[in-house]
Write an enzyme that holds these catalytic residues in place. Structure first.
Site, PDB file in Angstrom:
ATOM      1  N   ASP A 117      30.947  26.038  14.157  1.00  9.48           N
ATOM      2  CA  ASP A 117      31.238  25.280  12.934  1.00  9.48           C
ATOM      3  C   ASP A 117      30.085  25.470  11.935  1.00  9.48           C
ATOM      4  O   ASP A 117      29.397  24.517  11.567  1.00  9.48           O
ATOM      5  CB  ASP A 117      31.446  23.784  13.239  1.00  9.48           C
ATOM      6  CG  ASP A 117      30.208  23.133  13.871  1.00  9.48           C
ATOM      7  OD1 ASP A 117      30.094  21.892  13.803  1.00  9.48           O
ATOM      8  OD2 ASP A 117      29.343  23.854  14.420  1.00  9.48           O
TER       9      ASP A 117
ATOM     10  N   ASP B 130      24.373  27.303  13.495  1.00 11.47           N
ATOM     11  CA  ASP B 130      25.439  28.192  13.987  1.00 11.47           C
ATOM     12  C   ASP B 130      25.242  29.605  13.423  1.00 11.47           C
ATOM     13  O   ASP B 130      25.517  30.602  14.099  1.00 11.47           O
ATOM     14  CB  ASP B 130      26.812  27.704  13.532  1.00 11.47           C
ATOM     15  CG  ASP B 130      27.157  26.303  13.991  1.00 11.47           C
ATOM     16  OD1 ASP B 130      26.627  25.338  13.409  1.00 11.47           O
ATOM     17  OD2 ASP B 130      27.916  26.181  14.967  1.00 11.47           O
TER      18      ASP B 130
ATOM     19  N   ASN C 217      30.713  20.451  11.543  1.00 18.77           N
ATOM     20  CA  ASN C 217      29.696  20.209  10.501  1.00 18.77           C
ATOM     21  C   ASN C 217      30.345  20.042   9.138  1.00 18.77           C
ATOM     22  O   ASN C 217      29.893  19.297   8.284  1.00 18.77           O
ATOM     23  CB  ASN C 217      28.733  21.398  10.418  1.00 18.77           C
ATOM     24  CG  ASN C 217      27.792  21.442  11.575  1.00 18.77           C
ATOM     25  OD1 ASN C 217      27.409  20.397  12.090  1.00 18.77           O
ATOM     26  ND2 ASN C 217      27.451  22.628  12.033  1.00 18.77           N
TER      27      ASN C 217
ATOM     28  N   HIS D  19      19.366  24.134  17.148  1.00 19.33           N
ATOM     29  CA  HIS D  19      20.215  23.803  18.283  1.00 19.33           C
ATOM     30  C   HIS D  19      21.039  25.002  18.798  1.00 19.33           C
ATOM     31  O   HIS D  19      20.889  25.430  19.937  1.00 19.33           O
ATOM     32  CB  HIS D  19      21.194  22.684  17.902  1.00 19.33           C
ATOM     33  CG  HIS D  19      20.552  21.452  17.352  1.00 19.33           C
ATOM     34  ND1 HIS D  19      19.879  20.515  18.124  1.00 19.33           N
ATOM     35  CD2 HIS D  19      20.479  21.002  16.066  1.00 19.33           C
ATOM     36  CE1 HIS D  19      19.439  19.551  17.349  1.00 19.33           C
ATOM     37  NE2 HIS D  19      19.770  19.799  16.104  1.00 19.33           N
ATOM     38  N   ASP D  20      21.926  25.513  17.953  1.00 18.19           N
ATOM     39  CA  ASP D  20      22.939  26.466  18.431  1.00 18.19           C
ATOM     40  C   ASP D  20      22.353  27.792  18.879  1.00 18.19           C
ATOM     41  O   ASP D  20      22.864  28.419  19.814  1.00 18.19           O
ATOM     42  CB  ASP D  20      23.984  26.700  17.327  1.00 18.19           C
ATOM     43  CG  ASP D  20      24.718  25.427  16.988  1.00 18.19           C
ATOM     44  OD1 ASP D  20      25.225  25.306  15.867  1.00 18.19           O
ATOM     45  OD2 ASP D  20      24.777  24.532  17.861  1.00 18.19           O
TER      46      ASP D  20
HETATM   47  O1  RIB Z   1      23.948  18.174  17.400  1.00 16.23           O
HETATM   48  C1  RIB Z   1      23.707  19.480  16.950  1.00 16.23           C
HETATM   49  C2  RIB Z   1      25.002  20.219  16.787  1.00 16.23           C
HETATM   50  O2  RIB Z   1      25.792  19.605  15.790  1.00 16.23           O
HETATM   51  C3  RIB Z   1      24.796  21.667  16.304  1.00 16.23           C
HETATM   52  O3  RIB Z   1      25.823  22.455  16.825  1.00 16.23           O
HETATM   53  C4  RIB Z   1      24.946  21.557  14.823  1.00 16.23           C
HETATM   54  O4  RIB Z   1      25.411  22.783  14.226  1.00 16.23           O
HETATM   55  C5  RIB Z   1      26.006  20.505  14.723  1.00 16.23           C
HETATM   56  O5  RIB Z   1      27.257  21.133  14.878  1.00 16.23           O
HETATM   57 CA    CA Z   2      27.221  23.795  15.364  1.00 16.55          CA
END
Ligand code: RIB
Ligand code: CA
Length: 325
Positions: A9, A14, A36, A228-229
């Site tokens: 997303d 991402d 997102n 994160h991703d």
């Molecule tokens: O909590 C972090 C996640 O939420 C990540 O994937 C960020 O892109 C959002 O989608």
């Molecule tokens: Ca994401």
């Protein structure tokens, strides 16, 4: 190269997942899901990223706009109105594919050996694919997700955004029997997007590196952002980056304060002197603590990422950006 489908997303983080997967994995297709941002936006963003890195041969398949059980909640406060604010880019020349993401996932996994799924958004598409064809759980080589957290959330004190947005979908995935790798916020908090990280990208100077730095300028504007991703993809590209534990994880659906929590059973892992740190090498079994415990342990079902080698992670991201023209 490992064959993958990346469900996402976009989402600034991402975008990093896409850029790393496109270079280091055999990225058969990108599928998009409401999270997102709204589906048209995240789909456009996926096309933008692939165009920016010169991978317009990789198809993009739009999926579900949001959960089937309730209204989609997006995160413009984090990612901006477009879902991926930051760089000023022209609209993508390409259109997404006509085929639905779930059709693409089911057909590809069932007709191609050794396809690994990666999901860095809400699990709506993955759950829909498993509902359509439960055989995916065994046929897929595995599923790597960015989602959840071993002992904390980020969207609520207990729940991480991707799981919270569609907890019912996450429940389906965690109960499917698929070989699951979870990169939660307990891991991604070890992956800060700080000024040093951004400056390192900008100094590389390639178009992809500058584009990535501009993504981070917006994403980290609040000062406490994490990539994160990219961590979920990095684990598949180089397993040595992450130490994990094989634990039982289940999804809370009904808690007032805890809905969307990835309830992770770490009771048999001995703590070390460093407070919440735990001894990942301990050979204790999940049911070793049973005597007298009011809650029976359950056999592990998820590889839970616990420790990141951040220095090596940064090196590999910079190498990826150097390799793009
Ligand atoms: O909590 C972090 C996640 O939420 C990540 O994937 C960020 O892109 C959002 O989608
Ligand atoms: Ca994401």
């Amino acid at each position: 190269m490992i064959k993958v489908i990346l469900d996402c997303d976009p989402g600034q983080d991402d975008a990093f997942a896409i850029m790393r997967a496109a270079q280091h994995l055999d990225l058969l297709g990108v599928t998009t899901v409401g999270g997102n941002g709204f589906l048209p936006n995240v789909t456009r963003n996926a096309l933008v990223v692939l165009e920016q890195i010169g991978h317009t041969e990789i198809p993009v398949y739009p999926g579900h706009a949001g959960p089937s059980t309730h209204e989609l909640v997006t995160a413009p406060n984090v990612h901006g109105k477009s879902g991926m604010d930051g760089p000023v880019v022209t609209e993508p020349k390409r259109k997404p594919e006509e085929k639905h993401a779930v059709d693409f996932i089911v057909e590809t996994v069932m007709n191609t050996d050794d396809v690994t799924l990666i999901a860095t958004g809400p699990l709506t598409n993955i759950a829909a694919a498993l509902n359509r064809e439960p055989g995916i759980a065994k046929k897929a080589a595995g599923l790597y997700i960015m989602g959840g957290g071993a002992y904390a959330g980020n969207w609520t004190p207990a729940a991480e955004f991707n799981i919270w947005v569609d907890a019912e979908a996450a429940y389906k995935v965690f109960h499917s029997g698929i070989d699951l790798h979870m990169v939660g916020v307990n891991l991604t908090r070890q992956c800060p997007v700080d000024a040093k990280f951004i400056a390192g990208l900008r100094a590389i100077g390639t178009h992809a590196a500058v584009f990535s730095a501009e993504l981070c300028d917006f994403f980290a504007r609040g000062g406490d952002a994490h990539l994160h991703d990219a961590c979920a993809v990095a684990w598949l590209i180089d397993p040595s980056l992450i130490e994990s534990a094989y634990l039982h994880v289940d999804i809370e659906l009904n808690g007032t304060l805890t809905r969307g929590m990835t309830v992770t059973d770490m009771r048999h892992l001995q703590t070390t002197k460093r407070d919440v740190d735990i001894d990942l090498s301990s050979t204790a079994r999940w049911d070793d603590h049973e005597e007298g415990s009011p809650f029976r342990g359950q056999a592990p079902n998820t590889h839970v990422a616990m420790r990141l080698n951040y220095e090596k992670f940064v090196e590999l991201v910079q190498e990826t950006m150097r390799n793009y023209l």
